[in-house]
Design an enzyme around this catalytic site. Structure first.
Site, short mmCIF file in Angstrom:
data_model
loop_
_atom_site.label_atom_id
_atom_site.label_comp_id
_atom_site.label_asym_id
_atom_site.label_seq_id
_atom_site.Cartn_x
_atom_site.Cartn_y
_atom_site.Cartn_z
N GLU A 1 -34.88 22.90 -13.00
CA GLU A 1 -34.89 21.45 -13.20
C GLU A 1 -36.31 20.95 -13.05
O GLU A 1 -36.97 21.22 -12.05
CB GLU A 1 -33.97 20.76 -12.18
CG GLU A 1 -34.14 19.26 -12.06
CD GLU A 1 -33.93 18.52 -13.37
OE1 GLU A 1 -34.82 17.73 -13.75
OE2 GLU A 1 -32.89 18.73 -14.01
N GLY B 1 -30.24 15.08 -11.77
CA GLY B 1 -30.45 14.54 -13.11
C GLY B 1 -30.45 13.02 -13.17
O GLY B 1 -30.57 12.33 -12.15
N ALA C 1 -39.04 23.99 -18.10
CA ALA C 1 -38.69 25.29 -18.69
C ALA C 1 -38.88 25.27 -20.20
O ALA C 1 -38.62 24.28 -20.87
CB ALA C 1 -37.24 25.63 -18.37
N GLY D 1 -28.96 -5.08 -26.14
CA GLY D 1 -27.90 -4.08 -26.20
C GLY D 1 -26.76 -4.43 -25.27
O GLY D 1 -26.94 -4.50 -24.05
N VAL E 1 -30.28 0.01 -25.61
CA VAL E 1 -29.62 0.22 -26.90
C VAL E 1 -29.02 1.62 -27.02
O VAL E 1 -28.50 1.98 -28.07
CB VAL E 1 -30.59 -0.03 -28.07
CG1 VAL E 1 -31.04 -1.47 -28.07
CG2 VAL E 1 -31.78 0.90 -28.00
N ASP F 1 -24.93 15.81 -22.09
CA ASP F 1 -25.45 14.89 -23.10
C ASP F 1 -26.14 15.58 -24.27
O ASP F 1 -26.25 15.02 -25.36
CB ASP F 1 -26.44 13.91 -22.47
CG ASP F 1 -25.76 12.93 -21.52
OD1 ASP F 1 -24.54 13.06 -21.31
OD2 ASP F 1 -26.45 12.05 -20.99
N HIS G 1 4.34 1.42 -3.48
CA HIS G 1 4.39 -0.04 -3.57
C HIS G 1 3.95 -0.65 -2.24
O HIS G 1 4.38 -0.18 -1.19
CB HIS G 1 5.81 -0.49 -3.90
CG HIS G 1 5.98 -1.98 -3.91
ND1 HIS G 1 5.57 -2.76 -4.98
CD2 HIS G 1 6.48 -2.84 -2.98
CE1 HIS G 1 5.83 -4.02 -4.71
NE2 HIS G 1 6.39 -4.09 -3.50
#
Length: 449
Positions: free
Chosen positions: A32, A38, A112, A178, A263, A302, A435
């Site tokens: 990383e 991330g 990397a 956006g 956006v 992603d 409930h």
């Protein structure tokens, strides 16, 4: 320096895969270049929700009189909120690092680059001037904020979500370019703490991809709270302090102390060009096992450009690692991927929408009820509104669920489980719901919606 599996990217897909692989007996390397966790942990999901919760607490105090409680709040100390956000990130990052260390994952902080692939499939990677080899490679490089080529943007001191999360001063006014999930969450936050908010969206409605009826309901709610929306408007120029928009041939300026670019995001496709992977749309093409066009190279998160959500990335990583471990009966299913907008009220959806069903030519029925059919919702949301909208196919199987009202984000997982397992209305109705809970609205809607 040879590994069974090398993973590039330490976000939700990367760290999930690393722990699962190491526990499965694979010698695992996780690389990383920035911070473990991330975008999601460091500048996305978690920090945004931290800010939104502070805004929600402020709202609870400001509206306490509706619940016969005397309370007063002068406002929100944004500097302290940002400090709390940092503390939460450090705590969660340390927890992830501890789990990976305990599992036996070797972690490297460096950028990397894939430098080659041998005839036997061995992948060569350079990170921090050190050479590594791996039998399998999993790419989890994530995504980055997309900045459109708007005239003046390079000379404008605009915000991205990262900048907004570091800001310690409450702006008097904000123009959000956006009206998607990220844009609306920030619009919600800044509106709650007293900022004048403008939202510019090119599409006819905010939250493209979310059920349009619920999106319109959320927009109407924030219009009452003072947010100004410009739907179907195109941004033609930006400069410090103003955004120029166009609608039906006419242009006007919207003034704002700050401008937030929101956006969308795009996959990060750099660092592995040497492999020549096949692309699909805006991301790396994968099959149902998360394999790319090179069988021993996988992709999750992603980078695939399919579903830019952390929870999708986690499941994709699990499927990829299982394939490497020889658990070949696991495949990736996108039938029930929940999406949540953490505004106040929350909006959540999973499965099909009416639009997707009509486009596919599938017959369906709609069952709906106001959230006020839940006694607990009424007790906890004075003068609040909301809706539960469920979609069923010809066999009365639940195929889509869409809710607006707190806590929609917590309820949607029940619907997701039912959709993933092909449950019918009668099968769900036979489940005993506790409930009083807001979750009962799902059963009530199926029975009487």
């Amino acid at each position: 320096m040879r590994y069974d599996l090398a993973i590039i990217g330490g976000g939700p897909a990367g760290y999930t895969a690393a722990e699962r692989a190491a526990k499965g007996g694979l010698k695992t390397l996780l690389i990383e270049k920035n911070a473990l966790g991330g975008v999601c942990l460091n500048e996305g999901c978690i920090p945004t929700k931290t800010l939104l919760y502070s805004a929600k607490v402020l709202h609870h105090i400001q509206t306490a009189s509706k619940y016969a409680v005397s309370g007063m709040a002068e406002g929100l100390d944004l500097g302290k909120v940002i400090a709390r956000k940092g503390k939460i990130i450090r705590k969660l990052t340390a927890g992830i690092r501890s789990r990976l260390t305990e599992a036996g994952v070797e972690m490297v902080t460096a950028e990397a680059t894939v430098t080659g692939r041998q005839a036997d499939g061995t992948i060569h990677i350079t990170a921090g001037e050190v050479q590594y080899e791996a039998a399998h490679l999993l790419l989890c490089t994530g995504s980055e904020t997309f900045i459109p080529p708007i005239p003046g943007v390079e000379q404008t001191d605009y915000w991205t979500n990262r900048d907004a999360l570091q800001n310690k001063e409450i702006p008097a006014s904000l123009v959000v370019i956006g009206g998607g999930v990220i844009g609306m969450e920030f619009a919600s936050f800044f509106n709650s703490i007293g900022t004048e908010v403008h939202v510019v969206e090119m599409m006819p409605e905010i939250l493209n991809g979310i059920d349009p009826e619920l999106a319109a309901t959320l927009r109407a709610h924030y219009e009452k709270e003072g947010v100004k929306f410009y739907l179907g408007h195109k941004v033609t120029a930006v400069r410090n302090g103003a955004v120029t928009i166009e609608f039906e041939g006419e242009t006007k300026d919207i003034e704002g102390e700050r401008i937030l670019m929101s956006v969308g995001r795009r996959p990060v496709l750099s660092g592995f060009e040497q492999l020549g992977l096949e692309l699909a749309g805006r991301g790396v093409k994968t099959n149902e096992k998360m394999q790319t066009s090179i069988p021993n190279v996988y992709a999750a998160g992603d980078i695939t450009g399919f579903s830019l959500l952390a929870h999708t990335a986690v499941r994709e990583a699990e499927v990829a690692v299982d394939q490497i471990l020889g658990i070949t009966d696991e495949t990736m299913s996108y039938r029930a991927v929940p999406g949540v907008v953490y505004t106040n009220p929350e909006v959540a959806g999973v499965g099909e929408t009416e639009e997707s069903l009509r486009k596919a030519g599938r017959a369906y029925t709609v069952r709906r009820l106001p959230m006020a059919f839940s006694g607990r919702f009424v007790a906890e949301n004075e003068q609040g509104n909301g809706e539960c909208k469920l979609l069923l196919d010809e066999e009365n199987r639940l195929v889509g669920a869409h809710l607006i009202g707190n806590p929609a984000g917590e309820l949607i997982v029940t619907a997701a489980m039912a959709i993933e397992n092909g449950m019918t209305d009668k099968q769900i109705e036979r489940v005993i719901f506790p409930h009083p809970t807001v979750g009962e609205i799902l059963k009530e809607t199926l029975a009487g919606g």
